[in-house]
Design an enzyme around this catalytic site. Structure first.
Site, mmCIF file in Angstrom:
data_model
loop_
_atom_site.group_PDB
_atom_site.id
_atom_site.type_symbol
_atom_site.label_atom_id
_atom_site.label_comp_id
_atom_site.label_asym_id
_atom_site.label_seq_id
_atom_site.Cartn_x
_atom_site.Cartn_y
_atom_site.Cartn_z
ATOM 1 N N LYS A 184 64.097 34.224 49.190
ATOM 2 C CA LYS A 184 63.797 35.572 49.689
ATOM 3 C C LYS A 184 62.280 35.767 49.794
ATOM 4 C CE LYS A 184 62.840 39.641 48.330
ATOM 5 N NZ LYS A 184 61.995 40.103 49.442
ATOM 6 N N GLU A 232 55.410 33.741 37.928
ATOM 7 C CA GLU A 232 53.973 33.556 38.180
ATOM 8 C C GLU A 232 53.449 34.908 38.631
ATOM 9 O OE1 GLU A 232 52.193 31.151 37.398
ATOM 10 O OE2 GLU A 232 53.653 29.539 37.157
ATOM 11 N N CYS A 261 46.029 35.558 43.497
ATOM 12 C CA CYS A 261 46.275 35.740 42.064
ATOM 13 C C CYS A 261 45.148 35.127 41.239
ATOM 14 C CB CYS A 261 47.607 35.119 41.698
ATOM 15 S SG CYS A 261 47.753 33.421 42.257
ATOM 16 N N GLU A 292 44.268 44.325 37.401
ATOM 17 C CA GLU A 292 44.248 43.541 38.638
ATOM 18 C C GLU A 292 44.073 44.485 39.828
ATOM 19 O OE1 GLU A 292 47.825 41.602 40.204
ATOM 20 O OE2 GLU A 292 46.624 39.840 40.656
#
Ligand code: NAD
Length: 483
Positions: free
Chosen positions: A178, A253, A287, A385
């Site tokens: 997906k 992750e 990331c 973040e």
């Protein structure tokens, strides 16, 4: 600007057939929002469940396929990806807004990942050891896990899926993939290549749709034996709870708050290069982006001045334009969020150095100038973040304080240091609390054949990539036999 081809036949791939869905969506070019890149089918829960059943039915056969068969399939996919890297890079640049050279490099990387795991299919093996009991033999073998549900983000729409699909198939698992909603054309194109690689029906399936419906269906299904997720920490946490509760395997992750440490003995121009590449290329939508630049006091002001000059000179524009350093952000929402972070930085008293403005270009796109602030460790811009083109500089008195600041975060993905001191480089490699360390290199930019991933809040479960991928995509069996 000439518009590219619209991908109109972007459908689900379930049990070896292409299927439409009741609802559709579109993806647009972030460099020029008047350009539609794809019109795609959006899977509902029922379609995802039928893909999962197809994968479960195909498993008994595929899990016993020969290593040569699996290697041939993966090699064929890798060969096509590499041969078409320019065309695929162009599509990726149009759908995500990465510059063309970055996008072509990502397409090539996806091909290299499939090639690597073609080899892994052949190299897989076990251990044979002497038993502690006389006359008994012991061996340890690896077997595929079953149906792997693979859920991926939009920011690396070819490389991250390749990093999951290739090892899953190499080790004999069946796949339901997906992709993220923003990148259906990239997900579909990869699936289309895989669909022609002589896999039996049901071994590989594509379902495009929302996380809440299509993604959640994968997370909830008792027929999905392993879920590998790359995305935000918030969604990862929810997925972890749900998948662990039904005792399936789960690998996450997630995001990072990666630091680049710059010591006084570093080559400052090189350190500035590392900071620009790591913090701002791809608009910080990585990331591994270095959104914290921790600089030793003796070179702090010189570093900030040189970084400011470099940021002023960067060319921000249409991702397909030659010479552009940074393209647009991926969509309106991410641009608004990044601009909101600039407001937060100002409100919490961080000192503005450069950028953080929306930019107008010849085409309507989500452009913004890279933003730099001087911050203190407690500021939100130094802790959370951002996933946008905003970095902050933190001043450190010396190496010890720099390392302490580097580790003062709930994340632990990547950390870098610029220094000419072997002593500090070696110490940093050992003591940075992350999954990946970089010495005199940007925090972003990694090889495809070695483990990738983080610790603390950045990851959960075994690492991705390289030989270590077997930890997630296989289960170990110990066999005893009276000789
Ligand atoms: P996201 O969490 O919004 O979405 C990731 C994927 O999860 C998408 O396919 C989405 O549809 C799906 N999803 C969302 N909710 C779900 C649910 N309830 N159940 C199942 N699936 C669900 O993340 P994003 O915005 O696409 O990507 C950005 C994030 O990804 C950043 O935090 C970034 O750091 C992280 N990221 C991490 C890595 C890494 O390897 N560590 C690599 C790339 C991106």
């Amino acid at each position: 600007m000439i518009h590219g081809e619209i991908h109109q036949n972007v459908r689900q791939y379930i049990n070896g057939r292409w299927e439409t869905s009741a609802t559709t969506g579109v993806s647009a070019n972030p460099s020029d929002t008047s350009e539609v890149v794809a019109e795609y089918a959006r899977a509902d829960r029922r379609q995802v469940e039928s893909a999962i059943r197809a994968a479960a039915d195909a498993f008994s056969h595929w899990s016993h396929s020969t290593p040569q068969r699996r290697a041939d399939v993966l090699d064929r996919i890798g060969t096509e990806l590499l041969a078409r890297k320019d065309e695929l890079g162009l599509l990726l640049a149009r759908e995500v807004g990465k510059t063309l050279p970055e996008a072509v490099a990502e397409a090539a990387r996806a091909g290299q990942v499939f090639k690597f795991f073609a080899g892994e299919a052949l190299r897989g093996g076990g251990e044979n050891m002497a038993s502690v009991r006389a006359g008994v033999q012991v061996d340890v073998t690896r077997e595929p896990v079953g149906v792997a549900g693979l859920i991926t983000p939009w920011n690396s729409p070819l490389a991250v899926p390749a990093t999951k699909i290739a090892p899953a198939l190499a080790h004999g698992n069946c796949v339901v993939f997906k992709p993220a909603e923003l990148v259906p054309a990239c997900g579909w194109t990869l699936a289309e290549i895989i669909s022609r690689a002589a896999l039996p029906a049901g071994v590989f399936n594509l379902v495009m749709g929302s996380g809440r419906e299509a993604g959640q269906a994968l997370v909830d299904s008792p027929l999905v034996d392993a879920v590998s997720f790359t995305g935000s920490a918030r969604n990862g946490e929810r997925i972890l709870q749900a998948v662990a509760a039904r005792r399936a395997k789960v690998q996450l992750e997630m995001g990072g708050k990666n630091a680049l440490v710059v010591l006084a003995d570093a080559d400052i121009d090189h350190a500035v290069d590392c900071a620009v590449q790591g913090a701002y290329f791809s608009n910080g939508q990585r990331c591994t982006a270095s959104s914290r630049l921790i600089v030793e006091a003796a070179v702090h002001d010189a570093f900030v001045a040189r970084l400011r000059e470099r940021l002023k000179a960067l060319k921000i524009g249409h991702a397909l334009e030659r010479g552009v350093d940074i393209g647009p952000l991926v969509d309106e929402e991410r641009l608004a969020r990044s601009l909101a972070w600039v407001g937060i930085a100002r409100e919490e008293g961080a000192e503005h150095v450069w950028g953080g403005e929306p930019l107008q270009r010849a085409t309507a796109g989500h452009y913004m100038s890279p933003a730099l602030f001087l911050a203190r460790p407690g500021h939100r811009i130094a802790r959370e973040e951002i996933f946008g083109p905003l970095a902050c500089v933190l001043r450190a008195a010396d190496y010890d304080e720099a390392l302490a600041l580097c580790n003062d975060t709930p994340s632990g993905l990547s950390a870098g240091i610029c220094t000419n001191s072997l002593k500090h480089a070696m110490h940093f490699r050992r003591h940075a609390e992350v999954g990946m360390t970089m010495v005199n290199l940007p925090t972003a930019g990694v090889d495809f054949h070695v483990p990738f991933g983080g610790r603390k809040g950045s990851g959960y479960g075994p690492r991705e990539q390289g030989r270590h991928a077997a930890e997630f995509y296989t289960t170990v069996k110990t066999g005893y036999m009276l000789a």
